[in-house]
Design a protein around this motif. Structure first.
Motif, mmCIF file in Angstrom:
data_model
loop_
_atom_site.group_PDB
_atom_site.id
_atom_site.type_symbol
_atom_site.label_atom_id
_atom_site.label_comp_id
_atom_site.label_asym_id
_atom_site.label_seq_id
_atom_site.Cartn_x
_atom_site.Cartn_y
_atom_site.Cartn_z
ATOM 1 N N GLU A 1 61.571 51.503 42.106
ATOM 2 C CA GLU A 1 62.435 52.594 41.685
ATOM 3 C C GLU A 1 63.267 52.503 40.411
ATOM 4 O OE1 GLU A 1 62.407 55.878 43.157
ATOM 5 O OE2 GLU A 1 60.836 54.946 44.673
ATOM 6 N N ARG B 1 50.846 59.656 48.440
ATOM 7 C CA ARG B 1 51.842 58.635 48.738
ATOM 8 C C ARG B 1 51.577 57.768 49.705
ATOM 9 N NH1 ARG B 1 57.169 61.813 49.115
ATOM 10 N NH2 ARG B 1 58.117 59.654 48.914
ATOM 11 N N PRO C 1 49.654 54.780 52.176
ATOM 12 C CA PRO C 1 49.242 53.483 51.868
ATOM 13 C C PRO C 1 47.657 53.420 51.799
ATOM 14 C CG PRO C 1 49.888 53.516 54.323
ATOM 15 C CD PRO C 1 50.358 54.975 53.459
ATOM 16 N N ASP D 1 54.442 59.325 41.676
ATOM 17 C CA ASP D 1 54.594 58.772 42.799
ATOM 18 C C ASP D 1 54.136 57.397 42.926
ATOM 19 O OD1 ASP D 1 56.363 60.492 43.757
ATOM 20 O OD2 ASP D 1 54.845 61.745 44.821
ATOM 21 N N GLN D 2 52.929 57.346 42.581
ATOM 22 C CA GLN D 2 51.945 56.015 42.796
ATOM 23 C C GLN D 2 52.575 54.998 41.715
ATOM 24 O OE1 GLN D 2 49.562 55.132 44.993
ATOM 25 N NE2 GLN D 2 50.093 57.017 45.977
ATOM 26 N N ILE E 1 55.699 53.351 42.954
ATOM 27 C CA ILE E 1 55.366 52.399 44.198
ATOM 28 C C ILE E 1 54.987 51.122 43.523
ATOM 29 C CG2 ILE E 1 53.578 51.981 45.984
ATOM 30 C CD1 ILE E 1 53.562 54.913 46.810
ATOM 31 N N ARG E 2 54.207 51.130 42.448
ATOM 32 C CA ARG E 2 53.726 50.205 41.854
ATOM 33 C C ARG E 2 54.863 49.491 41.226
ATOM 34 N NH1 ARG E 2 49.343 52.359 37.894
ATOM 35 N NH2 ARG E 2 49.840 50.428 36.689
#
Length: 207
Positions: A190, A37, A39, A182-183, A186-187
């Protein structure tokens, strides 16, 4: 004692990352879920740090994305038989809120899914974490003869949890499934729908 690092993420390895803070590079050991997770290298990263010192290894830093994860790690280390690797493995398969739920349900099998954690150690973890506070989550003890579900309704399943379950059903390892979801979040954000998260997760896995 170092409690927090904020700097440029230089590189990410299999079990650790390197963060440049004002020209000083700090190596932090992290779980697979945390590493997945982070950056991209070159971007700013913030890690909450648990510091340890040993005579043979000197200082060791363990990094987490949230204070709750660091707090859970500290509580796990206080349990006999749980070392840093086992504590990180537990948090890889059970983030703090899910670990709290497993403890409340006395779900030893869920804890035992972690690498290096057998049935006896899983029982010890569930037993010793009861009643321990963990941020917004709480390792609530179960009264004799009373099921947790009877005292309070379980929270509805999250999109992330359902997406991970879907990927597990396809035979994907749990650590990889969580990292992919999780990735994907992020893209997509939520608020993304479950089907979109699953598709994005499969894309992350190259399927």
């Amino acid at each position: 004692m170092i409690g927090r690092l904020r700097g440029v993420l230089v590189e990410v390895g299999e079990a650790e990352c390197l963060i440049d803070c004002g020209g000083v590079g700090y190596v932090a050991t992290c779980g697979a879920r945390t590493l997945g997770r982070l950056p991209a290298p070159g971007d700013e990263a913030i890690l909450h740090i648990h510091s340890q010192w040993s005579e043979d290894q000197g200082p060791r830093l363990y990094g987490f994305l949230t204070r709750d994860e660091r707090r859970a790690f500290t509580l796990l280390l206080a349990i006999q038989g749980v070392g840093p690797k086992a504590a990180l493995a537990v948090l890889d398969v059970l983030p703090p809120a899910e670990l709290a739920g497993a403890v409340a349900r006395e779900d030893k099998a869920a804890v035992a899914r972690a690498n290096m954690v057998g049935p006896k150690l899983a029982l010890r973890i569930v037993t010793e974490l009861k009643g321990k506070p963990l941020g917004e989550a709480h390792f609530a003890p179960t009264a004799p003869g009373v099921h947790v579900e009877a005292a309070s309704a379980p929270p509805p399943p999250s999109v992330a949890g359902e997406a991970v379950a879907a990927l597990l059903g396809l035979g994907i390892a749990e650590v990889n499934a969580r990292r992919a979801v999780d990735q994907a979040l992020i893209r997509l954000g939520e608020e993304a729908e479950l089907s979109a998260v699953i598709r994005a997760g499969l894309q992350e896995l190259g399927r």
